[in-house]
Design a protein around this motif. Structure first.
Motif, PDB file in Angstrom:
ATOM      1  N   ILE A 171     -13.296 -10.706  -5.383  1.00 36.21           N
ATOM      2  CA  ILE A 171     -15.215 -11.198  -6.595  1.00 36.21           C
ATOM      3  C   ILE A 171     -15.438  -9.433  -6.500  1.00 36.21           C
ATOM      4  CG2 ILE A 171     -16.624 -11.949  -7.527  1.00 36.21           C
ATOM      5  CD1 ILE A 171     -16.054 -14.502  -5.880  1.00 36.21           C
ATOM      6  N   LYS A 224     -15.289  -7.233 -10.021  1.00 36.51           N
ATOM      7  CA  LYS A 224     -15.696  -6.575 -11.272  1.00 36.51           C
ATOM      8  C   LYS A 224     -15.665  -4.973 -11.126  1.00 36.51           C
ATOM      9  CE  LYS A 224     -18.521 -11.232 -11.100  1.00 36.51           C
ATOM     10  NZ  LYS A 224     -19.456 -11.792 -10.340  1.00 36.51           N
ATOM     11  N   ASP A 234     -24.634 -11.225 -10.673  1.00 37.30           N
ATOM     12  CA  ASP A 234     -23.291 -10.489 -10.979  1.00 37.30           C
ATOM     13  C   ASP A 234     -23.401  -8.798 -10.756  1.00 37.30           C
ATOM     14  OD1 ASP A 234     -24.006 -10.564 -13.229  1.00 37.30           O
ATOM     15  OD2 ASP A 234     -21.982 -11.217 -14.124  1.00 37.30           O
TER      16      ASP A 234
END
Length: 437
Positions: A31, A35, A73
């Motif tokens: 992940i 990103k 995030d």
């Protein structure tokens, strides 16, 4: 047989944590890399304000910082170490700094490529001018909760000394607080709570920078504690709800705000300070500046910019329904304004942006503006500059070509100019930080 089963059970139980840990880190790594790659490809690698700087020589890759970030995030794990994977989304909570078990994270302003001007402050928020303090956005603390905390802390620091100072002149208050935004309101509430006298001034009205936000704009914050008032648990709050909160705090604390008092100078006289506004003078033993960083909107400097069709904020999109609107800029403010205008029936929205892609905007805004452009709700003219504003049109230069588009209103969101002139007048020094604390 039973002993064998027991042994296998023990082995299985012992194996679960490392398996869980391995799978968790593997997923987190995937992940994070995705990103980070997306942020780099879209040019969103520059944090706008206070942000974490991770020392790879100290980081041990526990990932404790990742879930600590309220935005969810911003941080990730790459090559076994913490990494800022969505820099443009970081708004300076600082929770990652507190969560790191090995102190590998420091909080800094600016980057190697992009400097940020910050007034020189001591740990107690005092500037190089003794007796003048800065808290909140002007000092680089844009997050509401942190601004409130700073407002409370500066009064806690000042109170013991202020209570020892005796003045025969009752017009000299303990503190003059400039700015009725979150930091200024918190400082004043704390002063009331500690029995200090105060004067609270604002050049406009209660709310500070928030007043210029568009209607129903969502503001990110964190649970915070306002002196006297108590705790609030908002994480997202609209502009209108936030203003209601500020007025409720003023009402419950019996606070007095003197609005429309634009401060022009702060002078030291006879052992106290004289704060000079366009309407009058106010005196205090100490001065706390809790004003915003954007003293004045940055202008294009083109012919026609001084006409009434040009504005630097959007508060009520409804009044532009059915009109042809041009938004100049490519940051979050410009994109959010364009999206709000595009929601109005019959409104034609065009964005003029000097770059070839939106950078330094939040992921949610990027996704929304991409959807709007793909669906034909907003037209973007990349690599363009407005050259002249006419009563019913705007001239734009784009990659060497000149064009003219029909237009009723122009909204300019190309940042603001720090109140450097005012700070210079007061004598406050400003330093440009490139990835420094």
């Amino acid at each position: 047989m039973i002993e064998t089963l027991i042994t296998l059970g023990i082995i299985l139980i012992a194996a679960i944590p490392p398996i869980w840990y391995f799978r968790r880190n593997r997923n987190l790594k995937k992940i994070s890399e995705q990103k980070f790659r997306e942020s780099r490809e879209t040019g969103r690698m520059e944090p706008v304000s206070l942000h974490p700087l991770i020392d790879p020589n100290v980081c041990i890759g526990t990932a404790a910082c990742v879930p600590a970030c309220p935005e969810g995030d911003i941080l990730g794990i790459i090559r076994g170490r913490g990494e800022l994977v969505e820099p443009s989304n970081c708004i300076g909570h600082g929770e990652c700094f507190r969560a790191c078990p090995v102190e590998a994270i420091s909080l800094v302003f600016g980057t190697e490529r992009r400097g940020v001007d910050i007034p020189h402050l001591k740990e107690n928020f005092e500037t190089n001018v003794p007796g003048v303090y800065i808290v909140g956005e002007l000092g680089g603390m844009g997050l509401i909760r942190n601004a409130v905390t700073q407002g409370r802390q500066v009064i806690e620091y000042l109170a013991p000394a202020l209570k020892k100072q005796q003045y025969s002149n009752d017009s000299v208050t303990d503190v003059v607080v400039v700015g009725a935004g979150p930091a200024g309101l918190a400082a004043t509430a704390q002063a009331i709570d500690m029995g200090l006298s105060y004067t609270l001034l604002d050049q406009n009205d209660v709310g500070g920078t928030i007043l210029s936000y568009p209607r129903q704009k969502i503001v990110m914050t964190q649970p915070m504690e306002m002196p006297i008032y108590g705790k609030t648990n908002f994480r997202e709050i609209s502009k209108e709800e936030l203003l209601e909160l500020w007025y409720d705090i003023i009402d419950r604390t019996d606070m007095t705000v003197q609005a429309n008092q634009k401060v022009e100078d702060v002078r030291r006289e006879n052992g106290h300070f004289r704060v000079i506004t366009q309407q009058g003078n106010f005196t205090g033993k100490k001065v706390i500046l809790a004003i915003g960083r954007r003293g004045t909107p940055r202008k294009l400097g083109v012919p026609g910019e001084d006409t009434s069709k040009v504005t630097y904020q959007l508060q009520d999109p409804e009044q532009y329904r059915g009109k042809k609107c041009l938004v100049v800029g490519g940051g979050d403010s410009a994109v959010e304004a364009a999206l709000q205008l595009a929601d109005e029936p019959g409104t034609e929205v065009t964005i003029s942006y000097r770059k070839d892609a939106f950078s330094r905007i939040k992921r949610r805004n990027l996704e929304r503006i991409n959807d709007a452009t793909e669906n034909g709700l907003i037209n973007v003219i990349w690599n363009s500059n407005v050259t002249k504003i006419h009563p019913d049109s705007v001239d734009i230069e784009a990659e060497g070509d000149e064009m003219s588009i029909g237009n009723d209103f122009v909204f300019i969101f190309i940042g603001g100019i720090m109140p450097s002139g005012f700070l210079n007048t007061v004598g406050i020094e400003v330093e440009t930080k490139f990835g420094e604390a």
